[in-house]
Design an enzyme around this catalytic site. Structure first.
Site, mmCIF file in Angstrom:
data_model
loop_
_atom_site.group_PDB
_atom_site.id
_atom_site.type_symbol
_atom_site.label_atom_id
_atom_site.label_comp_id
_atom_site.label_asym_id
_atom_site.label_seq_id
_atom_site.Cartn_x
_atom_site.Cartn_y
_atom_site.Cartn_z
ATOM 1 N N LYS A 36 -2.932 8.921 2.907
ATOM 2 C CA LYS A 36 -4.385 8.547 3.822
ATOM 3 C C LYS A 36 -3.948 8.914 5.344
ATOM 4 O O LYS A 36 -5.083 9.490 5.925
ATOM 5 C CB LYS A 36 -4.756 7.090 3.696
ATOM 6 N N TYR A 50 0.838 -1.194 0.042
ATOM 7 C CA TYR A 50 0.033 -0.013 0.153
ATOM 8 C C TYR A 50 0.780 1.175 0.049
ATOM 9 O O TYR A 50 0.492 2.364 -0.532
ATOM 10 C CB TYR A 50 -1.122 -0.251 1.237
#
Ligand code: NAP
Length: 259
Positions: free
Chosen positions: A161, A154
Site C-alpha cells: 500500500k 497487516y
C-alpha cells in the site's frame, strides 16, 4: 445525479461485501453505468448477476497478474462500447498465511506476488488508461492506513500500500498532461473477503471504532460516495491525493482510554 451520462469500469468486485460493491451502488445512485472485470471464469459467473443489475454488460475476464490481460480487457471494452469515463481499481492480494505474526517472515515469493497484484497492477492500469479513458477521465485505487503506521498482522500488505500510494503521485504527474486524474481512497476497515485474511481483523475493527472521532467504523456506502466524488467532475481540481475515508481514525495519535 452527478454521474449522469458517464460509464466506467470497476475492477475488484468479489461479492456484496466488497468495497467495490459500495462504490458501484453509489455510482449507480448518481446515474453512472458500470462495467466489471473478474479474475477467473469461476468468479465471473459468481458476480454476473450482481454486475447485470448495474449496467447489463458482460463481465470481462482480467487477471491483473497475467501479462497482457489488462490491455486485452481494455481493448475489448473500447471495441464494443468505446471510450469510458473512469476506472476503479479495488484489487489486492497476499497469501493469508503471511498476514499474521512478524513481518520479517514474509517470503520473497509472497512479497513479489503481493506487490505485483496490489501495486504494479495499478501502474499497468494507468499505463493503458489513455487508450480507454476519455479526456478528463479519472482513476481511483484503494489503500489503507497500515501504509503509514504499524497495524498488527497487516505486514506485507502495508508495504504494497505504501508503494501504491507513492505510485498514485507519480501516475498523477504522468497522466496530468492528458487531463486524466489519479487518486486513492485510504478506507477505514470494512469486513470483506480480503480483510478477513488479516489475522485478528475484528480487533482492528474495534480499535478503529474506539479511536475514531465519530466513534464508529466507516460504511461501504460512505467509501462509495467519496469515490463517486473523486470520479465526478465535482473533484476536477484534485489529483495525486490520498483521501482518508475512515471516520477520522487516522488523525488520532493517542486516546487515554487506550492506556
Ligand atoms: P474483496 O471484496 O475481497 O476484493 C478484493 C478483490 O481483489 C477481489 O475481487 C479479487 O478478485 C481481486 N483480485 C485479487 N487478485 C486479483 C487478480 N490477480 N486479478 C484480478 N483481481 C484480483 O476485498 P475488499 O476489502 O473490498 O478489497 C478491495 C480493495 O480495498 C483492496 O485494494 C483492499 O486492500 C482495499 N482496502 C480494504 C479495506 C478493508 O478493510 N476491507 C480497507 C482499506 C483498503 P477475486 O474475488 O476474483 O479473487
Amino acid at each position: 445525479m452527478i454521474m449522469n451520462g458517464k460509464i466506467g469500469l470497476i475492477m475488484g468486485l468479489a461479492n456484496k461485501f466488497s468495497i467495490a460493491y459500495g462504490i458501484a451502488e453509489s455510482l449507480k445512485q448518481m446515474g453512472a453505468k458500470l462495467l466489471f472485470t473478474s479474475q477467473t471464469e469461476y468468479f465471473k459467473n459468481k458476480i454476473s448477476d450482481i454486475a447485470k443489475s448495474f449496467g447489463d454488460h458482460d463481465v470481462i475476464l482480467c487477471d491483473v497478474s497475467k501479462d497482457g490481460d489488462i490491455e486485452k480487457a481494455f481493448d475489448c471494452i473500447v471495441s464494443t462500447i468505446g471510450k469510458i469515463d473512469f476506472i476503479v481499481h479495488s484489487i489486492a492480494f497476499s497469501d493469508k498465511d503471511e498476514l499474521i505474526g512478524k513481518y520479517y517472515n514474509t517470503t520473497r515469493a509472497n512479497f513479489l506476488h503481493a506487490m505485483n497484484i496490489s501495486c504494479y497492477s495499478f501502474t499497468e492500469t494507468c499505463k493503458h488508461a489513455r487508450s480507454i479513458l476519455k479526456e478528463n477521465g479519472s482513476l481511483v485505487t484503494l489503500t489503507y492506513y497500515g501504509s503509514e503506521k504499524v497495524v498488527p498482522n497487516y505486514n506485507v500488505m502495508a508495504l504494497a500500500k505504501a508503494a501504491l500510494e507513492t505510485s498514485v503521485r507519480y501516475l498523477a504527474e504522468d497522466l496530468g498532461e492528458f487531463g486524466i486524474r489519479v487518486n486513492a481512497i485510504s478506507a477505514g476497515p470494512i469486513k470483506t473477503l480480503a480483510a478477513s485474511g488479516v489475522s485478528e481483523f475484528s480487533k482492528i475493527l474495534s480499535y478503529d471504532r474506539q479511536r475514531s472521532p465519530l466513534r464508529r467504523n466507516v460504511t461501504q456506502q460512505e467509501i462509495g460516495d467519496a469515490c463517486t466524488f473523486l470520479l465526478s467532475d465535482m473533484s476536477s481540481g484534485i489529483t495525486g491525493e490520498i483521501i482518508h475515508v475512515d471516520c477520522g481514525s487516522n488523525i488520532i495519535g493517542v486516546k487515554f482510554d487506550d492506556v
